[in-house]
Design a protein around this motif. Structure first.
Motif, PDB file in Angstrom:
ATOM      1  N   THR A   1      39.093  46.563 -10.946  1.00 33.72           N
ATOM      2  CA  THR A   1      39.302  47.444  -9.802  1.00 33.72           C
ATOM      3  C   THR A   1      40.542  47.038  -9.015  1.00 33.72           C
ATOM      4  OG1 THR A   1      36.917  47.866  -9.608  1.00 33.72           O
ATOM      5  CG2 THR A   1      38.268  48.318  -7.665  1.00 33.72           C
ATOM      6  N   SER A   2      40.710  45.740  -8.803  1.00 37.11           N
ATOM      7  CA  SER A   2      41.888  45.251  -8.086  1.00 37.11           C
ATOM      8  C   SER A   2      43.170  45.627  -8.827  1.00 37.11           C
ATOM      9  CB  SER A   2      41.809  43.728  -7.914  1.00 37.11           C
ATOM     10  OG  SER A   2      40.700  43.349  -7.130  1.00 37.11           O
ATOM     11  N   LEU A   3      43.148  45.474 -10.154  1.00 36.01           N
ATOM     12  CA  LEU A   3      44.333  45.821 -10.952  1.00 36.01           C
ATOM     13  C   LEU A   3      44.619  47.316 -10.874  1.00 36.01           C
ATOM     14  CD1 LEU A   3      46.567  44.996 -12.897  1.00 36.01           C
ATOM     15  CD2 LEU A   3      44.922  45.244 -14.778  1.00 36.01           C
ATOM     16  N   TYR A   4      43.572  48.133 -10.940  1.00 39.31           N
ATOM     17  CA  TYR A   4      43.749  49.585 -10.883  1.00 39.31           C
ATOM     18  C   TYR A   4      44.351  50.008  -9.546  1.00 39.31           C
ATOM     19  CZ  TYR A   4      42.604  54.568 -10.918  1.00 39.31           C
ATOM     20  OH  TYR A   4      42.678  55.943 -10.862  1.00 39.31           O
ATOM     21  N   LEU A   5      43.806  49.454  -8.441  1.00 38.71           N
ATOM     22  CA  LEU A   5      44.328  49.795  -7.119  1.00 38.71           C
ATOM     23  C   LEU A   5      45.719  49.221  -6.896  1.00 38.71           C
ATOM     24  CD1 LEU A   5      41.103  49.379  -4.956  1.00 38.71           C
ATOM     25  CD2 LEU A   5      42.272  51.507  -5.537  1.00 38.71           C
ATOM     26  N   ALA A   6      46.025  48.116  -7.564  1.00 34.82           N
ATOM     27  CA  ALA A   6      47.371  47.542  -7.459  1.00 34.82           C
ATOM     28  C   ALA A   6      48.407  48.475  -8.083  1.00 34.82           C
ATOM     29  CB  ALA A   6      47.416  46.178  -8.143  1.00 34.82           C
ATOM     30  N   LEU A   7      47.989  49.165  -9.156  1.00 34.86           N
ATOM     31  CA  LEU A   7      48.905  50.076  -9.844  1.00 34.86           C
ATOM     32  C   LEU A   7      48.882  51.481  -9.243  1.00 34.86           C
ATOM     33  CD1 LEU A   7      48.173  49.001 -13.535  1.00 34.86           C
ATOM     34  CD2 LEU A   7      50.143  48.367 -12.123  1.00 34.86           C
ATOM     35  N   TYR A   8      47.682  51.891  -8.794  1.00 36.51           N
ATOM     36  CA  TYR A   8      47.529  53.251  -8.252  1.00 36.51           C
ATOM     37  C   TYR A   8      46.744  53.210  -6.944  1.00 36.51           C
ATOM     38  CZ  TYR A   8      48.789  54.192 -13.096  1.00 36.51           C
ATOM     39  OH  TYR A   8      49.418  54.195 -14.304  1.00 36.51           O
ATOM     40  N   PRO A   9      47.358  52.727  -5.866  1.00 37.59           N
ATOM     41  CA  PRO A   9      46.657  52.609  -4.578  1.00 37.59           C
ATOM     42  C   PRO A   9      46.365  53.961  -3.957  1.00 37.59           C
ATOM     43  CG  PRO A   9      48.989  52.143  -4.302  1.00 37.59           C
ATOM     44  CD  PRO A   9      48.754  52.292  -5.780  1.00 37.59           C
ATOM     45  N   ILE A  10      45.503  53.956  -2.966  1.00 40.93           N
ATOM     46  CA  ILE A  10      45.171  55.179  -2.239  1.00 40.93           C
ATOM     47  C   ILE A  10      46.437  55.731  -1.577  1.00 40.93           C
ATOM     48  CG2 ILE A  10      43.888  56.130  -0.270  1.00 40.93           C
ATOM     49  CD1 ILE A  10      41.681  54.129  -0.899  1.00 40.93           C
TER      50      ILE A  10
ATOM     51  N   THR B   1      52.212  56.482  -8.147  1.00 39.06           N
ATOM     52  CA  THR B   1      53.074  55.654  -8.992  1.00 39.06           C
ATOM     53  C   THR B   1      53.037  54.214  -8.506  1.00 39.06           C
ATOM     54  OG1 THR B   1      54.993  56.173  -7.599  1.00 39.06           O
ATOM     55  CG2 THR B   1      54.618  57.560  -9.537  1.00 39.06           C
ATOM     56  N   PRO B   2      53.126  53.236  -9.411  1.00 37.98           N
ATOM     57  CA  PRO B   2      53.068  51.821  -9.023  1.00 37.98           C
ATOM     58  C   PRO B   2      54.249  51.420  -8.138  1.00 37.98           C
ATOM     59  CG  PRO B   2      52.714  52.098 -11.379  1.00 37.98           C
ATOM     60  CD  PRO B   2      53.201  53.414 -10.864  1.00 37.98           C
ATOM     61  N   THR B   3      53.983  50.524  -7.210  1.00 44.08           N
ATOM     62  CA  THR B   3      55.031  49.933  -6.368  1.00 44.08           C
ATOM     63  C   THR B   3      54.791  48.436  -6.282  1.00 44.08           C
ATOM     64  OG1 THR B   3      53.813  50.158  -4.288  1.00 44.08           O
ATOM     65  CG2 THR B   3      55.183  52.034  -4.966  1.00 44.08           C
ATOM     66  N   ALA B   4      55.850  47.677  -6.125  1.00 48.52           N
ATOM     67  CA  ALA B   4      55.727  46.220  -6.029  1.00 48.52           C
ATOM     68  C   ALA B   4      54.921  45.820  -4.808  1.00 48.52           C
ATOM     69  CB  ALA B   4      57.117  45.584  -5.971  1.00 48.52           C
ATOM     70  N   TYR B   5      55.053  46.553  -3.710  1.00 47.11           N
ATOM     71  CA  TYR B   5      54.350  46.216  -2.460  1.00 47.11           C
ATOM     72  C   TYR B   5      52.837  46.207  -2.675  1.00 47.11           C
ATOM     73  CZ  TYR B   5      52.644  46.590   2.347  1.00 47.11           C
ATOM     74  OH  TYR B   5      51.962  46.376   3.524  1.00 47.11           O
ATOM     75  N   TYR B   6      52.302  47.318  -3.204  1.00 43.86           N
ATOM     76  CA  TYR B   6      50.853  47.404  -3.384  1.00 43.86           C
ATOM     77  C   TYR B   6      50.373  46.509  -4.524  1.00 43.86           C
ATOM     78  CZ  TYR B   6      50.583  51.250  -0.073  1.00 43.86           C
ATOM     79  OH  TYR B   6      50.633  52.003   1.059  1.00 43.86           O
TER      80      TYR B   6
END
Length: 544
Positions: free
Chosen positions: A458-467, A471-476
């Protein structure tokens, strides 16, 4: 629940942990193997296990869960984490009662699995609990600003909060114990009050009250943002409910770990299930996910508990709740200081880090580890001033949540190695008087490992596709993954540098730190076993 063996065989090949003691006047102070004094009473641990972990995570951050996931995700996320609390307590307490060391799972991971795993777990929890102190400082500022309305600079509130923490830990450990005892009672009472008032508010109580018929669960509001909303709610629920291995660390400084920990294993899952689930269910019914005052929104940030009561026009009650929440925040921060310092001290005591960190003063306080923890705590706390409070909180929350569930994963693995060692050496631990076993083992450790694997995913998924982003960002990515990356890097790095080896179950140490039951403890347990059922039930709810 505890399991008593009818036969009272003598313990074989064990060494009492409390071999060192000091008598001052008519008071005997027991010391454990790390130099701490056994100053916490069973009653203190009983009450702290009921209310100890209730803090800002429940009183405030549930607003963030509700805003991003809706009432359905909020309730379901808490339910999943509550099941993990039951599993982790049953799993780790089997080891804690046998070896009530101050290092708890850090000692067990080293002893039964691998020193590198122990170092990674200890580092994870030290960082995680210290991050909690910083997040509680943020909450403190938010709560006080309910009255101050931003007229005082945040640095003032953060400084006052840190000074309070330092004052508590400059005093003897007994002061900390009674502070946690008193605040736990306060938090239990305020939750009971909120639940009673909340149920009344559902039916329109109050001068300006209105009926609530589940409107917040309609029109697609129950599960906002799909899996993202649910995943975020689960991770924030981990933060709100907490690690709950706190009583395991208290056991290292407890007068009767067998009685105290067994009670805590029974009480804590009931507490988190009843208090947390009922509270978040009421929050979901009473407050709309679109309420502008929820934490992180543009309005004045405040507790969902206060937001829920304000519209009913009940004068004085919101202010009363805010006062109690301030004490709750201080209590959680104090617990975090206690645990973080004990983790660091235990790592040094086990030789995982420099031995000078293990020094304990004459009053049983780990001054060096407290000082190191204070430095990191001050740094993380004042980082709050470099950006928006909710933004800093989000980073701290992810670091702390990751630390919690990684340690649960480690506890699950360690449980299998613990059982393997006792089986390989034909040790009679579970045949001894008042032996305590993990309930329906191996279900709890298997459930822990499964859930924690889901949390990592779940952490990895939200890291790549946050609310709010597709698209993935380095910040999230680093917001959700920095804790996990730090923990993995620390464990691998330690293993490569020190070339540690996996422990052989046939040769692991089953004696150091193992505590036999004293004659007095056996008599107390005999007396408890002979009590009528109603008296036993009363002992679980008795707060004095």
């Amino acid at each position: 629940m505890s399991q008593a063996n009818g036969e009272k065989n003598a313990f074989a090949n064990t060494q009492p942990l409390d071999s060192n003691s000091e008598t001052i006047g008519e008071v005997t102070i027991l010391r454990n193997d790390a130099g701490f004094h056994r100053t916490f009473t069973p009653r203190q641990i009983h009450v702290i296990s009921l209310g100890g972990q209730i803090g800002a995570g429940l009183f405030i951050s549930t607003g963030s869960n509700l805003r991003d996931g809706g009432p359905g995700s909020l309730l379901l996320g808490f339910a999943v984490v509550c099941s993990c609390v039951w599993a982790v307590l049953n799993t780790v307490s089997e080891m804690t009662i046998a070896f009530p060391t101050s290092g708890n799972f850090i000692d067990y991971a080293d002893r039964f699995v691998d020193p590198a795993l122990s170092f990674a777990a200890g580092f994870a929890m030290w960082i995680g609990w210290t991050a909690i102190i910083a997040s509680e400082a943020t909450f403190f500022s938010v709560i006080v600003n309910y009255w101050a309305k931003g007229t005082v600079h945040a640095a003032v509130w953060l400084t006052i909060f840190l000074l309070l923490m330092f004052i508590i830990f400059s005093l003897p450990n007994a002061v900390f114990g009674w502070f946690e005892y008193a605040t736990s009672i306060m938090k239990i009472l305020v939750l009971v009050i909120f639940i009673i008032v909340g149920i009344a508010l559902v039916f329109g109580a109050g001068p300006e009250g209105t009926m609530h018929d589940g409107e917040n669960w309609q029109d697609g509001q129950a599960f906002l943002n799909g899996f993202k909303g649910f995943g975020n709610s689960v991770l924030l629920a981990i933060l709100a409910i907490g690690d709950n291995t706190f009583t395991g660390f208290l056991a290292g400084e407890s007068k009767s770990p067998r009685f105290s920990v067994a009670h805590a294993v029974f009480l804590i899952p009931i507490r988190v299930t009843v208090f947390y689930l009922v509270s978040v269910a009421l929050i979901g019914v009473l407050i709309s996910p679109n309420n502008e005052n929820l934490l992180g929104s543009s309005g004045v940030a405040a507790s969902p508990f206060v937001i829920a009561i304000n519209p009913a026009g009940i004068k004085g009650l919101p202010d009363f709740l805010n006062v109690i929440i301030i004490f709750a925040v201080a209590a959680i921060a104090a617990e975090s200081f206690f645990i973080a310092s004990r983790i660091l001290q235990s790592m040094a005591h086990q030789g995982l880090i420099s031995s000078w960190v293990a020094k304990v003063d004459s009053h049983g306080r780990p001054r060096v580890s407290l000082a190191i923890t204070s430095i990191l705590c001050i740094t993380l706390t004042y980082i709050n001033l470099s950006g928006e409070g909710i933004e800093v909180f989000s980073w701290m929350a992810q670091i702390a949540s990751t630390g919690y569930f990684i340690v649960w994963f480690v506890i699950g693995i360690t449980s299998f190695r613990f059982r393997a060692a006792f089986k390989a050496q034909n040790d009679p631990l579970f045949d001894e008087i008042y032996a305590w076993r993990c309930l329906i083992w191996p279900v709890p450790p298997v459930w822990l490992i499964s859930c924690c694997s889901f949390f990592v995913g779940t952490s990895l998924y939200l890291a790549l596709y946050p609310i709010g982003a597709d698209t993935p960002t380095a910040y999230y990515f680093f917001q959700y993954m920095i804790g996990l990356l730090l923990i993995i890097a620390s464990g691998i790095g330690y293993k490569l540098v020190f070339r540690t080896k996996i422990r052989d179950p046939r040769t692991v140490d089953l004696q150091t730190g193992r505590r036999t039951l004293s004659t007095e403890e056996i008599k107390e347990l005999d007396d408890y076993a002979s009590m009528p059922r109603w008296r036993k039930i009363y002992s679980f709810v008795q707060l004095w």
